[in-house]
Enzyme design. Structure first.
Site, mmCIF file in Angstrom:
data_model
loop_
_atom_site.group_PDB
_atom_site.id
_atom_site.type_symbol
_atom_site.label_atom_id
_atom_site.label_comp_id
_atom_site.label_asym_id
_atom_site.label_seq_id
_atom_site.Cartn_x
_atom_site.Cartn_y
_atom_site.Cartn_z
ATOM 1 N N MET A 104 36.446 -13.853 14.151
ATOM 2 C CA MET A 104 35.057 -13.507 14.144
ATOM 3 C C MET A 104 34.794 -13.207 12.515
ATOM 4 O O MET A 104 33.272 -13.557 12.240
ATOM 5 C CB MET A 104 34.999 -11.896 14.616
ATOM 6 C CG MET A 104 33.562 -11.125 14.485
ATOM 7 S SD MET A 104 33.489 -9.578 15.242
ATOM 8 C CE MET A 104 34.152 -9.756 16.754
ATOM 9 N N LYS A 111 10.113 -20.649 12.834
ATOM 10 C CA LYS A 111 10.382 -19.725 13.604
ATOM 11 C C LYS A 111 11.890 -19.276 13.457
ATOM 12 O O LYS A 111 12.582 -20.178 12.780
ATOM 13 C CB LYS A 111 10.010 -20.404 15.045
ATOM 14 C CG LYS A 111 10.806 -21.648 15.233
ATOM 15 C CD LYS A 111 10.308 -22.524 16.427
ATOM 16 C CE LYS A 111 11.171 -23.806 16.466
ATOM 17 N NZ LYS A 111 10.411 -24.671 17.386
ATOM 18 N N TYR A 169 45.064 -16.062 15.445
ATOM 19 C CA TYR A 169 44.867 -15.759 16.878
ATOM 20 C C TYR A 169 45.632 -16.899 17.555
ATOM 21 O O TYR A 169 45.326 -18.107 17.457
ATOM 22 C CB TYR A 169 43.846 -15.648 17.320
ATOM 23 C CG TYR A 169 43.271 -14.253 17.009
ATOM 24 C CD1 TYR A 169 43.744 -13.136 17.391
ATOM 25 C CD2 TYR A 169 41.982 -14.006 16.251
ATOM 26 C CE1 TYR A 169 43.370 -11.774 16.996
ATOM 27 C CE2 TYR A 169 41.573 -12.864 15.958
ATOM 28 C CZ TYR A 169 42.113 -11.759 16.372
ATOM 29 O OH TYR A 169 41.730 -10.594 16.065
ATOM 30 N N ARG A 186 7.615 -27.875 29.691
ATOM 31 C CA ARG A 186 8.000 -26.816 29.064
ATOM 32 C C ARG A 186 6.694 -25.892 28.992
ATOM 33 O O ARG A 186 6.568 -25.046 29.821
ATOM 34 C CB ARG A 186 8.889 -27.142 27.997
ATOM 35 C CG ARG A 186 9.476 -25.912 27.499
ATOM 36 C CD ARG A 186 10.535 -26.099 26.084
ATOM 37 N NE ARG A 186 9.416 -26.188 25.009
ATOM 38 C CZ ARG A 186 10.056 -26.512 23.757
ATOM 39 N NH1 ARG A 186 11.285 -26.507 23.374
ATOM 40 N NH2 ARG A 186 9.402 -26.751 22.797
HETATM 41 C C1 LIG Z 1 10.198 -26.038 16.746
HETATM 42 C C2 LIG Z 1 8.885 -26.889 17.144
HETATM 43 C C3 LIG Z 1 8.769 -27.825 16.329
HETATM 44 C C4 LIG Z 1 9.766 -28.220 15.191
HETATM 45 O O1 LIG Z 1 10.728 -29.000 15.770
HETATM 46 P P1 LIG Z 1 11.859 -29.773 14.967
HETATM 47 O O2 LIG Z 1 12.660 -30.371 15.966
HETATM 48 O O3 LIG Z 1 12.674 -28.660 14.367
HETATM 49 O O4 LIG Z 1 11.319 -30.545 14.048
HETATM 50 C C5 LIG Z 1 7.401 -28.458 16.406
HETATM 51 N N1 LIG Z 1 6.879 -28.151 17.472
HETATM 52 C C6 LIG Z 1 7.182 -27.215 18.377
HETATM 53 C C7 LIG Z 1 6.041 -26.711 19.476
HETATM 54 C C8 LIG Z 1 8.118 -26.627 18.249
HETATM 55 O O5 LIG Z 1 8.307 -25.599 19.208
#
Ligand SMILES: *Cc1c(COP(=O)(O)O)cnc(C)c1O
Length: 342
Positions: free
Chosen positions: A290, A37, A244, A128
């Site tokens: 930036m 992701k 800056y 969650r």
């Molecule tokens: C992002 C995520 C992972 C991976 O987690 P890491 O801490 O980056 O290894 C695994 N399971 C779910 C449900 C996630 O959202």
């Protein structure tokens, strides 16, 4: 022809595969997937997918259908969409090879009529995403083709009693659904030991060089190496300032190189006073702009315009220096880098 980018992200494909293999081996007989992701945590999801797929990884995780749509899946790769399905996703999702991870009764009802396979997230205490264990006992998943029943650890990077409680809660659901597999552990969860691996693990951070717990120290290799070109070299005299806010004042004559990278590229302002380049030889001085930073290059008379400098970005030490999470240091890496796998 677009001119070459003045900053690049060197990506070590062998280190990525090495990290995945180490994480896989910690899980005993469990399969090891990969969370890709957020564009592969900023590295580029397709590049990560292709390399890990070639190494034998066949389970990948994204957050949204937009992320799924952007990927070309190799033949044997399976993709799961962690946020499940909204009404607005349905038309797309039923025709896509990816499975939704259903997180709520609403999502289960939405998907059930398709007859297609899915994963299910069950909440074991993080509050969650996920259905409740009681929903399973109540028959919510009846008639659903569940591939993987998963849960997610809230405190895996700490030595918390919650870890064992969540592990036991998921283990207690074995056999309560038609699920083919159980899955619990992210990167930190894998480090908690083989009891946490179940049938499938889901590392993200540690694949990309993050050290989630001390057990991973010495085993996980850095994957992402930001490098930037020098725009200009200058010398400043004692009493002169840089950048800056004039926040850095030279105590002695100082040789300075201005680099083509800044907070818009994910080199956060928190590195002010703490960042470095060239394996510690070139401290970052003055505020982060930036698009630019200044480094002290007294140690290297030969460096000048057009030369490339490696930014120190080993995740544990860069996180300590900046106060940012290792996750943020990866996912913040901006779009101006040329991403280059070697
Ligand atoms: C992002 C995520 C992972 C991976 O987690 P890491 O801490 O980056 O290894 C695994 N399971 C779910 C449900 C996630 O959202």
């Amino acid at each position: 022809m677009i001119p070459p980018a003045p900053l690049r992200l060197r990506l070590d494909g062998a280190a990525l595969v090495h990290n995945w293999q180490w994480l896989r081996d910690q899980g005993g007989t469990a399969a090891c997937g990969a969370a890709i992701k957020a564009d592969g945590y900023g590295l580029g999801a397709q590049g990560v997918l292709d390399r890990l797929s070639a190494a034998g990884c066949s389970d990948f995780f994204v957050a949204t259908w937009g992320e799924a749509a952007a990927l070309k899946l190799p033949g044997d790769a399976r993709l799961a969409v962690l946020h499940g399905v909204r009404d607005a996703d349905m038309a797309f999702a039923v025709d896509h090879a990816a499975r939704p991870v259903l997180n709520s009764a609403e999502q289960v009802i939405r998907w059930r009529g398709t007859g297609r396979a899915c994963d299910v997230m069950v909440d074991t205490g993080m509050n969650r995403l996920g259905i409740a264990a009681a929903d399973i006992a109540g028959g919510l998943l009846d008639g659903l083709a569940v591939d993987t029943l998963m849960s997610h650890l809230a405190c895996a990077d700490e030595d918390s009693a919650m870890n064992a409680r969540q592990c036991a809660a998921l283990a207690g659901l074995a056999g309560s659904t038609g699920a083919r597999r159980l899955s619990l552990a992210n990167s930190a969860g894998i480090c908690l030991g083989p009891d946490y691996a179940f049938d499938l693990t889901r590392p993200g951070l540690a694949l990309y060089g993050g050290i989630p717990r001390r057990e991973a120290e010495g085993h996980i290799r850095q994957v992402a190496f930001p490098e930037a070109e020098i725009v200009q070299r200058r010398r400043i005299e004692p009493g002169e300032t840089i950048g800056y806010g004039a926040c850095f004042t030279a105590a002695a004559p100082t040789e300075v190189a201005i680099l083509n990278i800044g907070y818009a590229d994910g080199y956060w302002r928190n590195f002010f006073g703490h960042g470095s380049a060239g394996a510690g030889r070139f401290p970052v001085i003055g505020r982060i702009s930036m698009d630019l930073i200044a480094i002290s290059v007294d140690a290297e008379p030969a460096l000048g315009e057009g030369d490339w400098v490696a930014i120190d970005y080993a995740l544990p030490s860069a996180a300590a220096a900046s106060g940012m999470a290792q996750y943020e240091l990866l996912t913040g890496l901006g779009q101006r880098f040329e991403r280059r796998w070697d």
